[in-house]
Design a protein around this motif. Structure first.
Motif, mmCIF file in Angstrom:
data_model
loop_
_atom_site.group_PDB
_atom_site.id
_atom_site.type_symbol
_atom_site.label_atom_id
_atom_site.label_comp_id
_atom_site.label_asym_id
_atom_site.label_seq_id
_atom_site.Cartn_x
_atom_site.Cartn_y
_atom_site.Cartn_z
ATOM 1 N N LYS A 33 0.812 -1.214 0.000
ATOM 2 C CA LYS A 33 0.000 0.000 0.000
ATOM 3 C C LYS A 33 0.846 1.266 0.000
ATOM 4 N N THR A 34 1.915 1.283 0.803
ATOM 5 C CA THR A 34 2.760 2.473 0.872
ATOM 6 C C THR A 34 3.473 2.703 -0.455
ATOM 7 N N LEU A 268 7.611 8.112 2.883
ATOM 8 C CA LEU A 268 6.575 7.220 3.412
ATOM 9 C C LEU A 268 7.183 5.948 3.994
ATOM 10 N N TYR A 269 8.119 5.355 3.272
ATOM 11 C CA TYR A 269 8.683 4.092 3.747
ATOM 12 C C TYR A 269 9.558 4.305 4.970
ATOM 13 N N TYR A 289 3.326 0.264 11.175
ATOM 14 C CA TYR A 289 2.758 0.712 9.896
ATOM 15 C C TYR A 289 2.487 2.205 9.980
ATOM 16 N N VAL A 290 2.290 2.806 8.817
ATOM 17 C CA VAL A 290 2.035 4.241 8.723
ATOM 18 C C VAL A 290 0.558 4.440 8.423
ATOM 19 N N LYS A 295 0.354 9.331 6.080
ATOM 20 C CA LYS A 295 0.760 9.269 4.678
ATOM 21 C C LYS A 295 0.336 10.533 3.946
#
Length: 309
Positions: A33-34, A268-269, A289-290, A295
């Motif tokens: 997703k990211t 993001l990562y 997780y973000v 994000k």
């Protein structure tokens, strides 16, 4: 088990190119997703190419990490490499291959990074420990630094910036920074997935560094989170962030239309490392997780950096 016919036929248009790319898009969106969010900022041609590459990389990884991995042998990977050579010759065997063959025709991708990734999977067949970081670094290059090289071929490099004085003086070559980004991402994956990997009997943290912090394999398999573990994780996170910093130096040398998505994907990562810290370094019981709102906040920051850096 993934079946690999001995003699791949010419491209069989079982689906249209649009349908093939759509299948690749769906898999990318579902499983990363990211990463997928970053691709949505690219031009249509580039995002489709990245989806096709992602799916090939995922399928390669699943040969040794997927649900049927127990059936994978060195011969399986030999067949997969033979199939890769067929793809670079313009031949495909299934719908996903149709998308990748088209991508290979549109962008100047070399076969070596793809071959190197297969070598990374060979390492996973016979290794589940790494004594030093130098050994782990080779693995990270093969399974992720190669993705940076593949992606760079799609993103493109700005010829004007390649000859800018600041780049020549500092020795920045986008290829080196692309590899650094792949390694940074893989180190992030390793830190996020420590708990999952131990359940599979694998340790991707260098054993000599565990010893340096007086943390044992038994502690790791027991999921011990104490001062020793937190110090070890801080050390590992600092290293990953150094690789991100190295990677960032090369983004300005990419084609202008690629800088925003690459900045976005990088930021993001790297935020997964922040999530590990917020969880108190407990990667055994909590998955880092973000969340979506974080994000969203990263995108304007990435856009500004793409314009100014």
């Amino acid at each position: 088990m993934l079946q690999l016919p001995k003699s791949p036929p010419k491209v069989n248009m079982r689906v249209s190119l649009e349908e093939a790319y759509e299948q690749c898009r769906q898999i990318t969106a579902k499983y990363s997703k990211t990463f997928y969010l970053g691709t949505r900022l690219m031009s249509e041609a580039k995002q489709r190419a990245i989806w096709a590459i992602y799916v090939w990389c995922r399928r390669t990884d699943e040969l040794v990490d997927g649900p049927e991995a127990r059936h994978t042998t060195p011969e399986t990977l030999d067949e997969w490499e033979s199939r890769l050579e067929s793809l670079f010759s313009g031949r495909a065997m299934d719908d996903f291959d149709v998308a990748l063959v088209d991508t290979l025709e549109r962008f100047p991708l070399e076969i070596e990074p793809f071959r190197d990734m297969i070598e990374g999977q060979r390492m996973d067949l016979y290794r589940n420990r790494y004594q030093t970081f130098e050994e782990l670094k080779l693995y990270c290059y093969r399974v992720a630094g190669t993705v940076g090289l593949m992606s760079e071929a799609v993103m493109g490099v700005d010829p004007a910036l390649q000859t800018a004085p600041w780049i020549l003086e500092e020795g920045v070559r986008p290829t080196e920074e692309a590899v650094a980004l792949g390694i940074a991402n893989q180190l992030t994956n390793i830190l996020r997935d420590v708990g999952e990997d131990t359940r599979r009997g694998r340790i991707y943290l260098p054993l000599d560094e565990l010893a340096l912090f007086d943390y044992t394999e038994a502690d790791l398999f027991d999921g011990v989170v104490d001062d020793r573990w937190r110090a070890l994780m801080k050390f590992q996170i600092q290293r990953a962030r150094k690789y991100y910093a190295t990677a960032e130096r090369g983004i300005a040398a990419l084609s202008p239309d690629a800088r925003w998505p690459v900045w976005a994907a990088t930021i993001l990562y790297s935020k997964i490392l922040d999530a590990i810290e917020r969880n108190g370094y407990d990667v055994f019981r909590q998955r880092a997780y973000v969340p979506g709102w974080r994000k969203a906040m990263c995108l304007p920051v990435a856009w500004i950096r793409a314009q100014a850096m």
